[in-house]
Write a protein that holds these residues in place. Sequence first.
Motif, PDB file in Angstrom:
ATOM      1  N   ASN A  14       0.908  -1.239   0.026  1.00  0.00           N
ATOM      2  CA  ASN A  14       0.134   0.051   0.083  1.00  0.00           C
ATOM      3  C   ASN A  14       0.851   0.962  -0.011  1.00  0.00           C
ATOM      4  O   ASN A  14       2.076   1.260   0.765  1.00  0.00           O
ATOM      5  N   HIS A  57       0.351   1.450  10.289  1.00  0.00           N
ATOM      6  CA  HIS A  57       0.580   0.440  11.235  1.00  0.00           C
ATOM      7  C   HIS A  57       1.923  -0.373  10.651  1.00  0.00           C
ATOM      8  O   HIS A  57       2.184  -0.138   9.609  1.00  0.00           O
ATOM      9  N   ASP A  61       3.103  -4.894   4.455  1.00  0.00           N
ATOM     10  CA  ASP A  61       2.387  -4.093   3.082  1.00  0.00           C
ATOM     11  C   ASP A  61       2.027  -2.955   3.614  1.00  0.00           C
ATOM     12  O   ASP A  61       1.447  -1.953   2.435  1.00  0.00           O
ATOM     13  N   HIS A  62       2.468  -2.208   4.682  1.00  0.00           N
ATOM     14  CA  HIS A  62       2.376  -0.649   4.900  1.00  0.00           C
ATOM     15  C   HIS A  62       3.736  -0.013   5.006  1.00  0.00           C
ATOM     16  O   HIS A  62       3.788   1.268   5.248  1.00  0.00           O
ATOM     17  N   ASP A 144      -7.719  -2.011   6.504  1.00  0.00           N
ATOM     18  CA  ASP A 144      -7.205  -2.846   7.589  1.00  0.00           C
ATOM     19  C   ASP A 144      -7.936  -2.592   8.824  1.00  0.00           C
ATOM     20  O   ASP A 144      -7.513  -2.542   9.862  1.00  0.00           O
ATOM     21  N   HIS A 192      -9.774  -8.026   8.577  1.00  0.00           N
ATOM     22  CA  HIS A 192     -10.345  -7.176   7.419  1.00  0.00           C
ATOM     23  C   HIS A 192     -11.611  -7.128   7.161  1.00  0.00           C
ATOM     24  O   HIS A 192     -12.485  -8.034   7.484  1.00  0.00           O
ATOM     25  N   HIS A 217      -7.731  -1.810  -0.686  1.00  0.00           N
ATOM     26  CA  HIS A 217      -7.082  -2.881   0.197  1.00  0.00           C
ATOM     27  C   HIS A 217      -7.738  -4.287  -0.363  1.00  0.00           C
ATOM     28  O   HIS A 217      -8.139  -5.049   0.627  1.00  0.00           O
TER      29      HIS A 217
HETATM   30 ZN   LIG Z   1      -2.869  -4.074   4.962  1.00  0.00          ZN
END
Ligand SMILES: [Zn+2]
Length: 263
Positions: A14, A57, A61-62, A144, A192, A217
Amino acid sequence: MIEFASLFSGSSGNALYIEYKDTRLLIDAGVSGIRIEKAMASINKDPSLLDGILVTHEHSDHCQSIGILNRRFNIPIYINKGTWKNVEHCVGRVNEAYMNFFHSNEEFTVKDFIVHPFSIPHDASDPVGFSFFADNKKITTATDIGHMNKNLLKNLEKSDLLLLECNHDLTMLENGSYPYPLKKRIKSDYGHLCNNHTGDTILKLVQNGQRRFLLGHLSRENNYPELAFKTVSNYLTDNGYSVGKDIELDVVLRDVTSQIYYI
Ligand SMILES: [Zn+2]
Ligand SMILES: [Zn+2]
């Protein structure tokens, strides 16, 4: 006018971009630095002009390339302490002068933007979504999300543009190949948001007067863009709203940089 674009959005990585006047921010950096640079170049944006990377967070993936981008372009990092203590070991050396620690649920300012980081229910130490205020507008990004709650809904309200998680189709998840513990985690109150819950949330916001939405997402295994779009738009059309006319609804993709949205 505020400019907003999704560089990458999905469980594989992301990064979102927002700009107003002389202020340019990245929200998360969850793919490689090179891919972020290329994606920004594709919409004629220059990473060396970024004023900050805001981190939601600690999941990879962030936050994969926050350290790399910081060192390459001297970009300040905005993060809360709970997230930082979980990513510090993999970010590498960061000059303390570039670290800005915010408190969740307390506004802070980055040049032309007022930023409100709000708590989201997710299995991380102190995860947040962000609302950006500038030019009398509110732009909100929230992914998320284990479940919707009153407090979170309040933070999504009255956004001139909302990017909301639309992670998975429940049937695809249940029948898919993920191991049981992972299915359980995704479905949990700290996992999620499924397409139906996203649809239900967006319907509530539309009934409250909101008009522009991006679905983001998406899961690689348990969703696809047409299904996410159709599930959410059915909630709206079943209640008399015309998607594409009354309501602007778009899906932002995992590997394709979106258009620039002007708000
Ligand atoms: Zn994520
Ligand atoms: Zn996460």
